[in-house]
Structure formats: C-alpha cells, structure tokens
Design a protein around this motif. Structure first.
Motif, PDB file in Angstrom:
ATOM      1  N   THR A 144      10.454   9.569  13.375  1.00 36.90           N
ATOM      2  CA  THR A 144      11.387  10.070  14.382  1.00 36.90           C
ATOM      3  C   THR A 144      12.260   8.920  14.860  1.00 36.90           C
ATOM      4  O   THR A 144      11.794   7.785  14.994  1.00 36.90           O
ATOM      5  N   ALA A 145      13.521   9.217  15.096  1.00 38.28           N
ATOM      6  CA  ALA A 145      14.457   8.191  15.565  1.00 38.28           C
ATOM      7  C   ALA A 145      14.354   8.041  17.077  1.00 38.28           C
ATOM      8  O   ALA A 145      13.982   8.969  17.798  1.00 38.28           O
ATOM      9  N   ALA A 146      14.713   6.852  17.550  1.00 40.06           N
ATOM     10  CA  ALA A 146      14.725   6.589  18.985  1.00 40.06           C
ATOM     11  C   ALA A 146      15.891   7.322  19.637  1.00 40.06           C
ATOM     12  O   ALA A 146      16.859   7.706  18.963  1.00 40.06           O
ATOM     13  N   PRO A 147      15.823   7.550  20.947  1.00 41.13           N
ATOM     14  CA  PRO A 147      16.955   8.196  21.637  1.00 41.13           C
ATOM     15  C   PRO A 147      18.249   7.407  21.407  1.00 41.13           C
ATOM     16  O   PRO A 147      18.261   6.182  21.476  1.00 41.13           O
ATOM     17  N   GLY A 148      19.334   8.149  21.135  1.00 34.63           N
ATOM     18  CA  GLY A 148      20.613   7.497  20.865  1.00 34.63           C
ATOM     19  C   GLY A 148      20.777   7.030  19.439  1.00 34.63           C
ATOM     20  O   GLY A 148      21.784   6.404  19.100  1.00 34.63           O
ATOM     21  N   CYS A 149      19.793   7.332  18.566  1.00 35.94           N
ATOM     22  CA  CYS A 149      19.870   6.942  17.156  1.00 35.94           C
ATOM     23  C   CYS A 149      19.582   8.172  16.300  1.00 35.94           C
ATOM     24  O   CYS A 149      19.122   9.202  16.782  1.00 35.94           O
ATOM     25  N   THR A 150      19.865   8.053  15.020  1.00 35.81           N
ATOM     26  CA  THR A 150      19.604   9.143  14.098  1.00 35.81           C
ATOM     27  C   THR A 150      19.229   8.585  12.738  1.00 35.81           C
ATOM     28  O   THR A 150      19.659   7.484  12.353  1.00 35.81           O
ATOM     29  N   MET A 151      18.403   9.330  11.999  1.00 35.63           N
ATOM     30  CA  MET A 151      18.074   8.972  10.625  1.00 35.63           C
ATOM     31  C   MET A 151      19.148   9.533   9.699  1.00 35.63           C
ATOM     32  O   MET A 151      19.481  10.722   9.782  1.00 35.63           O
ATOM     33  N   VAL A 152      19.674   8.682   8.841  1.00 34.24           N
ATOM     34  CA  VAL A 152      20.685   9.102   7.881  1.00 34.24           C
ATOM     35  C   VAL A 152      19.958   9.568   6.625  1.00 34.24           C
ATOM     36  O   VAL A 152      19.390   8.760   5.883  1.00 34.24           O
ATOM     37  N   ASN A 186      10.087   6.566  17.312  1.00 33.68           N
ATOM     38  CA  ASN A 186      11.146   5.866  18.043  1.00 33.68           C
ATOM     39  C   ASN A 186      11.754   4.725  17.221  1.00 33.68           C
ATOM     40  O   ASN A 186      11.868   3.592  17.680  1.00 33.68           O
ATOM     41  N   VAL A 187      12.130   5.040  15.991  1.00 31.66           N
ATOM     42  CA  VAL A 187      12.736   4.031  15.111  1.00 31.66           C
ATOM     43  C   VAL A 187      14.178   3.803  15.553  1.00 31.66           C
ATOM     44  O   VAL A 187      14.970   4.735  15.638  1.00 31.66           O
ATOM     45  N   GLU A 218      20.745   4.750  12.235  1.00 38.21           N
ATOM     46  CA  GLU A 218      21.990   4.244  12.808  1.00 38.21           C
ATOM     47  C   GLU A 218      22.135   4.723  14.249  1.00 38.21           C
ATOM     48  O   GLU A 218      21.606   5.783  14.603  1.00 38.21           O
ATOM     49  N   PRO A 219      22.874   3.951  15.052  1.00 36.39           N
ATOM     50  CA  PRO A 219      23.141   4.428  16.419  1.00 36.39           C
ATOM     51  C   PRO A 219      24.129   5.589  16.393  1.00 36.39           C
ATOM     52  O   PRO A 219      24.959   5.708  15.491  1.00 36.39           O
ATOM     53  N   LEU A 220      24.027   6.452  17.386  1.00 34.95           N
ATOM     54  CA  LEU A 220      24.938   7.586  17.517  1.00 34.95           C
ATOM     55  C   LEU A 220      26.081   7.238  18.472  1.00 34.95           C
ATOM     56  O   LEU A 220      25.866   6.548  19.475  1.00 34.95           O
ATOM     57  N   VAL A 247      40.105  23.953  22.916  1.00 38.15           N
ATOM     58  CA  VAL A 247      38.969  23.464  23.687  1.00 38.15           C
ATOM     59  C   VAL A 247      38.375  22.257  22.950  1.00 38.15           C
ATOM     60  O   VAL A 247      38.417  22.195  21.710  1.00 38.15           O
ATOM     61  N   ASN A 248      37.885  21.303  23.710  1.00 40.17           N
ATOM     62  CA  ASN A 248      37.282  20.120  23.092  1.00 40.17           C
ATOM     63  C   ASN A 248      35.834  20.402  22.683  1.00 40.17           C
ATOM     64  O   ASN A 248      35.054  20.970  23.444  1.00 40.17           O
ATOM     65  N   VAL A 249      35.500  19.965  21.456  1.00 39.91           N
ATOM     66  CA  VAL A 249      34.113  19.989  20.981  1.00 39.91           C
ATOM     67  C   VAL A 249      33.584  18.559  21.079  1.00 39.91           C
ATOM     68  O   VAL A 249      34.155  17.631  20.486  1.00 39.91           O
ATOM     69  N   VAL A 250      32.530  18.378  21.835  1.00 39.07           N
ATOM     70  CA  VAL A 250      31.927  17.056  22.024  1.00 39.07           C
ATOM     71  C   VAL A 250      30.675  16.973  21.160  1.00 39.07           C
ATOM     72  O   VAL A 250      29.859  17.899  21.141  1.00 39.07           O
ATOM     73  N   TYR A 251      30.521  15.857  20.447  1.00 40.84           N
ATOM     74  CA  TYR A 251      29.365  15.711  19.557  1.00 40.84           C
ATOM     75  C   TYR A 251      29.016  14.230  19.401  1.00 40.84           C
ATOM     76  O   TYR A 251      29.788  13.347  19.795  1.00 40.84           O
ATOM     77  N   MET A 252      27.841  13.979  18.820  1.00 37.31           N
ATOM     78  CA  MET A 252      27.395  12.619  18.518  1.00 37.31           C
ATOM     79  C   MET A 252      27.303  12.477  17.012  1.00 37.31           C
ATOM     80  O   MET A 252      26.789  13.368  16.313  1.00 37.31           O
ATOM     81  N   ILE A 253      27.783  11.339  16.507  1.00 34.64           N
ATOM     82  CA  ILE A 253      27.887  11.131  15.066  1.00 34.64           C
ATOM     83  C   ILE A 253      27.374   9.742  14.717  1.00 34.64           C
ATOM     84  O   ILE A 253      27.540   8.797  15.500  1.00 34.64           O
TER      85      ILE A 253
END
Length: 309
Positions: A144-152, A186-187, A218-220, A247-253
């Motif tokens: 599992t990735a840490a908060p604010g990060c994601t596994m690619v 929390n990687v 990677e960080p989001l 309308v704005n679409v807000v997302y994390m990438i």
C-alpha cells in the motif's frame, strides 16, 4: 652502548629470553590441546549431468584435540577444506553422511588431529540427473502506498518463470512457484529488493532461487481541468442548457504523468436528475475517469439549468 659491559649483559639476557621463548613455543606446540575450529566443506567431483538440490553448509564447527603444530595452519593460516568426494558417497537416495563419516573426512583435513565433536553431526545431500520443469512465478505481495503517493502499475518481478529441479517427480497439481510472503505498508518511495522464491515441495530446488521485486511509487500532484457540461434527455424538441456551461474536475495524478496528462472527462447533466421541487438545479455526473487518477471529484455537484426550445 653495545660494547659496554651493561650492553653486553643486556644482549646476553635477550638471547636467553629468545631461546627460552622458542623452547616454550616448541613445547607448547607439541602438547595436546583442544581447539574449536571452523572447517570449510566442499563437494567435489560432481558430474556436469548432476544438479545438487540440497544446500551444503560452507563450514562445520569442530572441537578437535591434537598437538598445536597439527592445527597451526588452522589457527594462523588458510585452512584446507574438507572434501566430500561425490564418487565415493553417492547412492540412489543421495549422499547421506553420519557422524563417523563426517569426522573421518574432517580428520584428514586437519592434519590427523582427533575430531571429538562436530556440528552438524549428519549431512544429507539430495541431487538429481533429471531435466528441470519450467514453472511460472506468482508474486505473493501486499503493498500500500503512503498518503499523498501512489503505486505506478503493479509490483513486478525480474523473472516470470524458473526451473525446478526435484529429487522426485513433481506432482502435476504443482503449477507455479511463489515468492516468500511480502507486505509493505505506507510505501513513500520506489522499492527494489531481492526476494526469495520458495521451492514448491521439500526436496526441490528453484533456479534462480531469488528475484528482484520492484514497486514504483510516486508522489501525487493536485490538478484541475475545465470540462464542458453535456445536457442529455431534455424534452423532445428542446435542449438542456446549464449555467455555468463548464465545471472544473479536480484530481490527483502521479508526478511523472503531470505534464502529459489530458484526460477526456465527460460531465453529464441528465434532465432526469433535476432537483425535486422545481428549484432549477440539476445534478452532475462524471464519466470517463482514467484508472491512473485518484481522488477525482467535481468542483460542484449540481448547477442551474433551463430548457431552451
């Protein structure tokens, strides 16, 4: 000073000290004592057609009794290895050595000293001449990735299949080799680690017996994108028009995809989703969300609308 009487007496004293030390060393080395040694072990004269399955210990612990001169090279030099001759000890069930055989092999490598205790006191070496079975590798990993990060992507291994050598024919129900159980919580950064591949049954060997596990993290980064609202299912002969029209679409990438990201979102305003009571509001729905994005949301969940003929 050396030519003086005091110097002459000093030199004479030192000569006798050296002679006494030499005599003490000779007497000590000729006395029997007990020493704890670590003797290297190696299997020799193994045919190319044979694959050794069992792990052979690099060294054995020996409690040896003998004269110091017999064990001098073990105490101060490079000890000779205890060679297990494959040709002498092979059998249909593998190489099986008891306490007496191991002591005999070790004794010849420690200058004839008496090996009193030895650990391990027995040794079993399994081998096979049969060809290997090719099996796929299954990754047993929970990450599992840490908060604010994601596994690619998903965790990956450097090998997708291995060769399995077995002293006995493999059961047909064995269809894969797995890694050791792995868990990473929390990687927050990319992981690259060597992990073991487990033999499918006792008495088998996996080649290679390990692989490199890679988990890319990677960080989001927060990003937003304006999207035109599409009105659908308006009464026949009319159009559903929203205000505002976008309308704005807000997302994390993930950071690596930030500059090249251009997701084709669709924001739908369905006439059937208009608010009850006729207050002129319609609910918005988001479509076509790429799986690589996280925490995707609309900046507002409903907008004003009117019907144009």
């Amino acid at each position: 000073m050396l030519k003086s009487k005091q110097g002459h007496n000093f030199m004479t004293f030192m000569v006798f000290v050296a002679i006494a030390a030499a005599l003490w060393c000779v007497m000590t080395l000729n006395e029997e004592s007990t020493f704890d040694l670590r003797v290297p072990v190696r299997l020799t004269h193994v045919p190319d057609s044979v694959t050794v399955i069992s792990d052979i210990p690099d060294k054995v612990q020996v409690s040896a009794r003998g004269k110091g001169i017999q064990l001098l090279r073990y105490l101060f030099g490079h000890p000779a290895a205890a060679d297990i001759d494959f040709r002498l000890y092979r059998s249909a069930r593998g190489i099986r050595l008891g306490d007496a055989e191991i002591k005999s092999i070790v004794r010849s490598s420690i200058g004839g000293a008496n090996a009193q205790l030895i650990s391990p006191d027995s040794l079993i070496v399994l081998y096979t001449s049969d060809p290997p079975v090719q099996l796929p590798v299954i990754l047993n990993c929970n990450a599992t990735a840490a908060p604010g990060c994601t596994m690619v992507g998903q965790p990956t291994l450097s090998v997708d299949s291995v060769k399995v050598y077995s002293a006995q024919p493999l059961n047909r129900r064995i269809t894969a080799v797995t890694t050791e159980p792995l868990r990473f919580d929390n990687v927050s950064s990319t992981i690259s680690r060597r992990v073991r591949l487990l033999p499918p049954v006792s008495g088998s060997r996996v080649v290679p017996d390990s692989a490199t596990l890679t988990i890319i993290v990677e960080p989001l980064i927060i990003k937003s994108r304006p999207v035109v609202i599409e009105g659908i299912n308006a009464p026949s002969g009319s159009r559903l028009i929203t205000f505002p029209a976008k309308v704005n679409v807000v997302y994390m990438i993930p950071m690596s995809a930030y500059t090249n990201s251009a997701p084709e979102f669709r924001v739908i305003a369905d006439y059937a989703d208009r608010a009850p009571g006729g207050n002129g509001m319609v609910k918005l729905r988001l479509r076509n969300v790429p799986s690589v994005l996280q925490n995707v949301r609309l900046e507002v969940d409903s907008v004003d609308y009117y019907i144009s003929n």
